[in-house]
Enzyme design. Structure first.
Site, PDB file in Angstrom:
ATOM      1  N   ASN A 149       0.863  -1.181   0.000  1.00  0.00           N
ATOM      2  CA  ASN A 149       0.000   0.000   0.000  1.00  0.00           C
ATOM      3  C   ASN A 149       0.902   1.235   0.000  1.00  0.00           C
ATOM      4  OD1 ASN A 149      -1.731   2.166   0.610  1.00  0.00           O
ATOM      5  ND2 ASN A 149      -3.082   0.869   1.854  1.00  0.00           N
ATOM      6  N   GLY A 191      -5.485  -3.727   0.529  1.00  0.00           N
ATOM      7  CA  GLY A 191      -5.213  -2.333   0.210  1.00  0.00           C
ATOM      8  C   GLY A 191      -3.967  -2.070  -0.602  1.00  0.00           C
ATOM      9  N   HIS A 266     -13.219 -14.807 -21.016  1.00  0.00           N
ATOM     10  CA  HIS A 266     -14.468 -14.549 -20.303  1.00  0.00           C
ATOM     11  C   HIS A 266     -14.398 -13.163 -19.670  1.00  0.00           C
ATOM     12  CE1 HIS A 266     -11.635 -16.506 -17.450  1.00  0.00           C
ATOM     13  NE2 HIS A 266     -12.105 -15.595 -16.596  1.00  0.00           N
ATOM     14  N   ARG A 349       0.431 -11.318 -20.857  1.00  0.00           N
ATOM     15  CA  ARG A 349       0.321 -12.736 -20.531  1.00  0.00           C
ATOM     16  C   ARG A 349      -1.140 -13.106 -20.726  1.00  0.00           C
ATOM     17  NH1 ARG A 349      -3.010 -15.401 -16.411  1.00  0.00           N
ATOM     18  NH2 ARG A 349      -1.968 -17.302 -15.760  1.00  0.00           N
ATOM     19  N   ASP A 351      -4.252 -15.260 -20.132  1.00  0.00           N
ATOM     20  CA  ASP A 351      -4.859 -16.192 -19.195  1.00  0.00           C
ATOM     21  C   ASP A 351      -5.546 -17.323 -19.977  1.00  0.00           C
ATOM     22  OD1 ASP A 351      -5.791 -16.886 -16.467  1.00  0.00           O
ATOM     23  OD2 ASP A 351      -7.767 -16.384 -17.278  1.00  0.00           O
ATOM     24  N   GLU A 380      -0.511 -18.851 -20.673  1.00  0.00           N
ATOM     25  CA  GLU A 380      -0.644 -19.749 -19.525  1.00  0.00           C
ATOM     26  C   GLU A 380      -0.835 -21.180 -20.039  1.00  0.00           C
ATOM     27  OE1 GLU A 380      -3.476 -20.691 -15.632  1.00  0.00           O
ATOM     28  OE2 GLU A 380      -4.219 -19.426 -17.249  1.00  0.00           O
ATOM     29  N   HIS A 454       0.303 -17.647  -8.365  1.00  0.00           N
ATOM     30  CA  HIS A 454      -0.960 -17.425  -7.669  1.00  0.00           C
ATOM     31  C   HIS A 454      -1.884 -18.634  -7.749  1.00  0.00           C
ATOM     32  CE1 HIS A 454      -1.576 -16.498 -11.867  1.00  0.00           C
ATOM     33  NE2 HIS A 454      -2.885 -16.562 -11.707  1.00  0.00           N
ATOM     34  N   ASP A 455      -1.519 -19.651  -8.555  1.00  0.00           N
ATOM     35  CA  ASP A 455      -2.386 -20.812  -8.756  1.00  0.00           C
ATOM     36  C   ASP A 455      -1.862 -22.092  -8.117  1.00  0.00           C
ATOM     37  OD1 ASP A 455      -4.529 -19.695 -10.199  1.00  0.00           O
ATOM     38  OD2 ASP A 455      -3.384 -19.728 -12.059  1.00  0.00           O
ATOM     39  N   ASP A 523      -4.433 -20.973  -3.388  1.00  0.00           N
ATOM     40  CA  ASP A 523      -5.383 -19.887  -3.239  1.00  0.00           C
ATOM     41  C   ASP A 523      -6.420 -20.218  -2.149  1.00  0.00           C
ATOM     42  OD1 ASP A 523      -7.213 -17.842  -3.718  1.00  0.00           O
ATOM     43  OD2 ASP A 523      -8.119 -18.880  -5.410  1.00  0.00           O
ATOM     44  N   ARG A 527      -1.580 -16.206  -1.537  1.00  0.00           N
ATOM     45  CA  ARG A 527      -1.747 -14.804  -1.904  1.00  0.00           C
ATOM     46  C   ARG A 527      -1.719 -13.905  -0.670  1.00  0.00           C
ATOM     47  NH1 ARG A 527      -6.663 -15.686  -6.390  1.00  0.00           N
ATOM     48  NH2 ARG A 527      -5.598 -17.353  -7.537  1.00  0.00           N
TER      49      ARG A 527
END
Length: 651
Positions: A149, A191, A266, A349, A351, A380, A454-455, A523, A527
């Site tokens: 932040n 934040g 999507h 990148r 997705d 990806e 993150h996955d 996840d 994260r």
């Protein structure tokens, strides 16, 4: 009848040239047979994906007694794609087949009495290249809400409705789910914002970073932003156009490029395009068939039944081939691709790239390269990207008209299994060679070599022998505490993994906080927030040293990769620049570097490495001050303690 048959796609004698080839090249394939009886027929069976097969007779190359070698020359097609081959040998009244091994890793094959697995030859477009600047870089992935932040007082910008704002930066992230439906009903935020990234640019520069890859930063309801609300607007919790432009400008001044996450398969249901909840003033596809966005989506029964990403109704799929959607995302004068690149982005990148039609990807690439020939397009992909099949279609990501790079999840998986003792050095080597053989050279050196993301669970959690995540509930995962012994072991392994990551061909990508010891299962626990002021300083110093060495020595970036030792658990490889040229014929300083790793936990191991064909004299230890090794009679003798790696370079 005793029959010995041999072909090794990793040996130039048996397959020349090695690995992927460009269109119209000639390839020589050889097969050796040892048998008392004379083979009456030897054929190469060859075919291209989607085309008829050929059976090509092989001719004698050389022979000594009962041992004979046969060969055949083939001209690969003028159009890129994959070739597949195996051998058919007729001896008396019996037919033998020789094809790829059971693991389908290339190299030494197997004899079969039925149709075998095939060997692959990747055929790519002539003059295929990927941007050289990218091959020289180290990446850093940032999940913006969790990084920093930028406001000293901790001000949170523009909080969203139905969300949780944590009062403490070091709280444990979690999703607010409905206990009855399991659906996420509110998101948690900490934040982090783009101003925080600007504030930490000096830290990233000092770390040695040259590329920042952002998880999505466009307006969306969630914290992860993969449910895009407006492709042309920075999420107000992160900042605005002005802050983004300032970020790109200051990053560029520090030699850092920005890559954005494009989520184009999507949108969010609460977007200006679909607008299911009426949160936008625009006429969304959900609201009316007269919406300018209606043709973007696939309704089975309007408006409540529509095609969704993995059945999640908040993520309606789009029709990427719809002309108006392509104009909005790619081809229009102010398309999403052009808009953000003109504001400073160096690349994208994509997705879930396997859900995007090839035509869509090719158009994105064409537009990007027209705007900036040195821009970078990453996809990806979780598997070998050369033979990925999606929705029944063989994909062409790395054949010269689509991607510059892919997320190298196989790299992560191979090295984690090795360091955890699940595979020995030889098995690990074969899996690395399989990628080396299948990928065009430019792509092998530009893959996004990640060890966390993150996955997936953070590398430190996996390497610390934490309980398997599939044995724990989300609540139990959040409560797992690594013991001192587990953490010590995990950190030692992470140092080895980062050594491999920074010295292997490809572009190392650090998931924010890995360099200071962040851990967590998948996840949302992977994260968490960056622990500013609570970093593991020893690990951070290690990362800084490795990245500095990679940035200093060209040989660690674009030198020839040559595996040289694989005994038991010990694995070693060379990086080599000779005659003043790297593997892409760029001027470079001559060097030979040696990387050795001992992931064993029990005892030290002494190894002797044959180096007479590569260098003589003395090698210097880059990880230990004033330590050198003398090459004697062509051999380098090295002792590796448990969980120790070394990086040596010729003086």
């Amino acid at each position: 009848m005793n029959v010995w048959i041999y072909h090794n796609s990793h040996e130039v004698y048996y397959r020349n040239p090695f690995g992927a080839v460009s269109c119209d090249e000639r390839v020589i394939l050889s097969l050796t047979i040892e048998i008392e009886e004379e083979a009456h027929s030897i054929f190469l069976r060859l075919w291209k994906h989607g085309r008829e097969e050929e059976k090509i007779p092989m001719r004698l190359r050389e022979g000594h007694g009962n041992k004979k070698t046969y060969q055949v020359e083939i001209n690969v097609p003028s159009v890129q794609g994959l070739l597949w081959y195996y051998f058919i040998i007729g001896i008396k009244d019996k037919t033998y087949y020789y094809g790829n091994n059971y693991d389908q890793l290339g190299g030494i094959g197997e004899i079969y009495e039925h149709e075998p697995p095939s060997y692959q030859i990747t055929v790519y477009k002539r003059n295929l290249v990927t941007p050289n600047w990218f091959k020289d870089a180290v990446m850093y992935q940032i999940f913006v809400d969790r990084f920093c932040n930028g406001y000293e007082a901790g001000q949170v910008l523009n909080p969203k409705e139905h969300c949780i704002i944590y009062p403490h930066w070091d709280a444990t992230p979690q999703y607010g789910k409905c206990p009855e439906t399991g659906k996420t009903v509110c998101y948690d935020f900490f934040g982090g914002n783009l101003l925080g990234v600007i504030k930490k640019l000096p830290y990233l520069k000092e770390l040695g970073i040259r590329v920042i890859y952002f998880n999505p930063i466009f307006e969306a309801a969630s914290n992860h932003k993969y449910d895009t609300g407006d492709y042309k607007k920075i999420d107000p919790m992160f900042g605005d156009h002005g802050v983004f432009q300032e970020l790109c400008k200051k990053a560029q001044e520090m030699g850092i490029s920005i890559i954005l996450d494009g989520v184009f398969s999507h949108t969010g249901s609460n977007s200006r395009y679909f607008n299911r909840d009426g949160q936008y003033p625009s006429l969304g596809a959900y609201q009316s068939k007269d919406s300018p966005y209606y043709s973007w989506y696939r309704f089975t029964h309007f408006p409540n039944e529509y095609d969704c990403w993995w059945g999640i109704d908040t993520l309606p799929n789009v029709n990427e081939l719809d002309p108006s959607y392509q104009e909005y995302i790619i081809t229009g004068e102010d398309s999403v691709i052009k808009h953000w690149m003109r504001m400073g982005a160096k690349g994208w990148r994509l997705d879930v790239v396997d859900e995007l039609p090839p035509e869509f990807i090719k158009k994105i690439r064409s537009v990007m390269k027209h705007l900036d020939p040195e821009s970078i397009l990453i996809g990806e992909v979780w598997e070998d990207a050369t033979n990925k099949v999606s929705y029944g279609q063989m994909r062409e990501y790395l054949l010269g008209e689509e991607l510059d790079s892919v997320m190298n999840y196989p790299f992560r998986n191979i090295w984690l299994e090795y360091l955890l003792g699940k595979r020995d050095a030889r098995s690990t080597h074969l899996r690395l060679m399989n990628l080396f053989e299948n990928y065009p050279l430019h792509h092998f050196y530009s893959t996004m070599n990640l060890i966390s993301s993150h996955d997936v669970s953070r590398a430190l959690t996996v390497l610390s022998d934490a309980p398997p995540e599939d044995m724990l509930s989300r609540e139990e995962q959040a409560k797992v505490q690594l013991s001192e012994i587990q953490l010590e072991r995990g950190l030692a392994r992470l140092k080895l993994l980062s050594l491999l990551q920074m010295t292997f061909p490809g572009v190392p990508c650090i998931y924010y906080g890995d360099e200071v010891g962040m851990h967590g299962y998948r996840d949302p626990l992977n994260r968490g927030t960056y622990p500013w002021g609570k970093e593991n300083s020893d690990l951070l110093a290690w990362y800084k040293k490795l990245i500095a060495l990679r940035n200093e020595y060209e040989v660690l970036r674009t030198g020839l990769w040559r595996p040289i030792y694989m005994q038991g658990q010990i694995y070693g490889y060379l990086r080599v620049i000779k005659q003043g040229k790297d593997v892409f014929n760029r001027p470079a300083k001559n060097h030979v570097a040696l990387v050795l790793v001992n992931p064993g936990r029990e005892s030290a191991v002494e190894v002797s490495i044959p180096l007479k064909n590569w260098c003589n004299g003395t090698m210097m230890d880059l990880l230990q001050v004033d330590k050198t090794y003398k090459i004697e009679n062509g051999l380098l003798h090295v002792k590796l303690e448990p969980l120790q790696g070394t990086l040596l370079i010729d003086r």
